[in-house]
Design a protein around this motif. Structure first.
Motif, PDB file in Angstrom:
ATOM      1  N   GLU A  22      36.737  49.414  38.322  1.00  0.00           N
ATOM      2  CA  GLU A  22      36.198  49.263  39.887  1.00  0.00           C
ATOM      3  C   GLU A  22      35.915  47.720  40.260  1.00  0.00           C
ATOM      4  OE1 GLU A  22      32.841  52.062  39.386  1.00  0.00           O
ATOM      5  OE2 GLU A  22      34.105  53.695  40.077  1.00  0.00           O
ATOM      6  N   ASP A  23      35.396  47.128  39.415  1.00  0.00           N
ATOM      7  CA  ASP A  23      35.196  45.688  39.581  1.00  0.00           C
ATOM      8  C   ASP A  23      36.457  44.852  39.922  1.00  0.00           C
ATOM      9  OD1 ASP A  23      32.425  46.051  39.045  1.00  0.00           O
ATOM     10  OD2 ASP A  23      32.347  45.098  37.128  1.00  0.00           O
ATOM     11  N   ARG A  24      37.568  45.228  38.943  1.00  0.00           N
ATOM     12  CA  ARG A  24      38.820  44.619  39.246  1.00  0.00           C
ATOM     13  C   ARG A  24      39.197  44.911  40.548  1.00  0.00           C
ATOM     14  NH1 ARG A  24      43.770  45.479  39.694  1.00  0.00           N
ATOM     15  NH2 ARG A  24      43.631  47.544  39.500  1.00  0.00           N
ATOM     16  N   ILE A  25      39.239  46.234  41.096  1.00  0.00           N
ATOM     17  CA  ILE A  25      39.595  46.450  42.307  1.00  0.00           C
ATOM     18  C   ILE A  25      38.918  45.803  43.660  1.00  0.00           C
ATOM     19  CG2 ILE A  25      39.703  48.603  43.967  1.00  0.00           C
ATOM     20  CD1 ILE A  25      40.229  50.468  41.545  1.00  0.00           C
ATOM     21  N   ASP A  26      37.398  45.674  43.369  1.00  0.00           N
ATOM     22  CA  ASP A  26      36.668  45.044  44.316  1.00  0.00           C
ATOM     23  C   ASP A  26      37.003  43.637  44.356  1.00  0.00           C
ATOM     24  OD1 ASP A  26      35.425  47.618  44.822  1.00  0.00           O
ATOM     25  OD2 ASP A  26      33.637  46.988  43.487  1.00  0.00           O
ATOM     26  N   ILE A  27      37.083  42.880  43.135  1.00  0.00           N
ATOM     27  CA  ILE A  27      37.564  41.334  43.424  1.00  0.00           C
ATOM     28  C   ILE A  27      38.898  41.316  44.131  1.00  0.00           C
ATOM     29  CG2 ILE A  27      38.476  39.682  41.754  1.00  0.00           C
ATOM     30  CD1 ILE A  27      36.241  40.657  39.774  1.00  0.00           C
ATOM     31  N   ALA A  28      39.862  42.178  43.746  1.00  0.00           N
ATOM     32  CA  ALA A  28      41.185  42.010  44.362  1.00  0.00           C
ATOM     33  C   ALA A  28      41.088  42.364  46.135  1.00  0.00           C
ATOM     34  CB  ALA A  28      42.199  43.030  43.834  1.00  0.00           C
ATOM     35  N   GLU A  29      40.434  43.435  46.463  1.00  0.00           N
ATOM     36  CA  GLU A  29      40.121  43.489  47.655  1.00  0.00           C
ATOM     37  C   GLU A  29      39.339  42.463  48.525  1.00  0.00           C
ATOM     38  OE1 GLU A  29      40.555  45.251  51.181  1.00  0.00           O
ATOM     39  OE2 GLU A  29      41.378  46.022  49.303  1.00  0.00           O
ATOM     40  N   SER A  30      38.401  41.748  47.824  1.00  0.00           N
ATOM     41  CA  SER A  30      37.588  40.656  48.259  1.00  0.00           C
ATOM     42  C   SER A  30      38.612  39.320  48.261  1.00  0.00           C
ATOM     43  CB  SER A  30      36.499  40.376  47.431  1.00  0.00           C
ATOM     44  OG  SER A  30      35.571  41.195  47.172  1.00  0.00           O
ATOM     45  N   GLN A  31      39.524  39.189  47.464  1.00  0.00           N
ATOM     46  CA  GLN A  31      40.271  38.028  47.594  1.00  0.00           C
ATOM     47  C   GLN A  31      41.246  38.243  48.706  1.00  0.00           C
ATOM     48  OE1 GLN A  31      41.814  38.414  43.675  1.00  0.00           O
ATOM     49  NE2 GLN A  31      40.536  36.551  42.772  1.00  0.00           N
ATOM     50  N   LYS A  32      41.712  39.295  49.035  1.00  0.00           N
ATOM     51  CA  LYS A  32      42.744  39.766  50.218  1.00  0.00           C
ATOM     52  C   LYS A  32      41.850  39.409  51.648  1.00  0.00           C
ATOM     53  CE  LYS A  32      45.133  43.745  48.132  1.00  0.00           C
ATOM     54  NZ  LYS A  32      45.403  44.961  48.152  1.00  0.00           N
ATOM     55  N   ILE A  33      40.826  39.879  51.624  1.00  0.00           N
ATOM     56  CA  ILE A  33      39.927  39.584  52.621  1.00  0.00           C
ATOM     57  C   ILE A  33      39.608  38.133  52.768  1.00  0.00           C
ATOM     58  CG2 ILE A  33      37.599  39.948  53.479  1.00  0.00           C
ATOM     59  CD1 ILE A  33      37.394  42.606  52.281  1.00  0.00           C
ATOM     60  N   MET A  34      39.342  37.343  51.740  1.00  0.00           N
ATOM     61  CA  MET A  34      39.068  36.005  52.054  1.00  0.00           C
ATOM     62  C   MET A  34      40.368  35.376  52.279  1.00  0.00           C
ATOM     63  SD  MET A  34      35.781  35.469  51.209  1.00  0.00           S
ATOM     64  CE  MET A  34      36.061  33.583  51.449  1.00  0.00           C
ATOM     65  N   ALA A  35      41.402  35.775  51.849  1.00  0.00           N
ATOM     66  CA  ALA A  35      42.697  35.055  52.323  1.00  0.00           C
ATOM     67  C   ALA A  35      43.092  35.441  53.724  1.00  0.00           C
ATOM     68  CB  ALA A  35      43.914  35.620  51.458  1.00  0.00           C
ATOM     69  N   ALA A  36      42.827  36.439  54.139  1.00  0.00           N
ATOM     70  CA  ALA A  36      42.934  36.715  55.855  1.00  0.00           C
ATOM     71  C   ALA A  36      41.826  35.878  56.425  1.00  0.00           C
ATOM     72  CB  ALA A  36      42.748  38.323  55.772  1.00  0.00           C
ATOM     73  N   VAL A  37      40.752  35.696  56.141  1.00  0.00           N
ATOM     74  CA  VAL A  37      39.908  34.805  56.833  1.00  0.00           C
ATOM     75  C   VAL A  37      40.363  33.512  56.909  1.00  0.00           C
ATOM     76  CG1 VAL A  37      37.395  33.963  56.695  1.00  0.00           C
ATOM     77  CG2 VAL A  37      37.819  36.358  56.342  1.00  0.00           C
ATOM     78  N   GLU A  38      40.781  32.811  55.688  1.00  0.00           N
ATOM     79  CA  GLU A  38      41.316  31.610  55.776  1.00  0.00           C
ATOM     80  C   GLU A  38      42.706  31.237  56.566  1.00  0.00           C
ATOM     81  OE1 GLU A  38      41.957  30.071  51.804  1.00  0.00           O
ATOM     82  OE2 GLU A  38      40.051  30.955  51.184  1.00  0.00           O
ATOM     83  N   LYS A  39      43.601  32.528  56.809  1.00  0.00           N
ATOM     84  CA  LYS A  39      44.758  32.473  57.537  1.00  0.00           C
ATOM     85  C   LYS A  39      44.321  32.717  58.822  1.00  0.00           C
ATOM     86  CE  LYS A  39      49.019  34.815  58.113  1.00  0.00           C
ATOM     87  NZ  LYS A  39      49.968  35.940  57.757  1.00  0.00           N
TER      88      LYS A  39
END
Length: 94
Positions: A61-78
């Motif tokens: 569950e932590d791994r999934i949360d981290i991956a989702e957070s990384q996607k969101i952060m990438a979208a915010v940066e883009k």
């Protein structure tokens, strides 16, 4: 899990009659599958295995949360961010 090592299957009627011995089997390291009408319906596992499963689930569950957070952060940066004031204006809240 398809690995059938050290797994014993019991009908629920047998379980009702012999629960103490089944618990002893689990404590000694054997997994026990409970069946009803010939279908696997539950398992008896040791507390050690239960704690391991709980830890593995939490880590996944932590791994999934981290991956989702990384996607969101990438979208915010883009794409950048939108100010709260702009959102309120767009929704007619200001």
């Amino acid at each position: 899990m398809n690995d059938n090592h050290d797994i014993t299957r019991f009908n629920l009627t047998e379980v009702h009659q012999d629960l103490v011995n089944l618990v002893k089997q689990v404590v000694s390291g054997e997994s026990v599958i409970l069946q009803h009408n010939g279908k696997n319906v539950a398992a008896l596992i040791s507390l050690k295995d239960l704690y391991l499963l709980e830890r593995l689930i939490e880590e996944e569950e932590d791994r999934i949360d981290i991956a989702e957070s990384q996607k969101i952060m990438a979208a915010v940066e883009k794409e950048g961010t939108v100010s709260w004031e702009s959102i309120k204006t767009e929704l007619g809240l200001s």
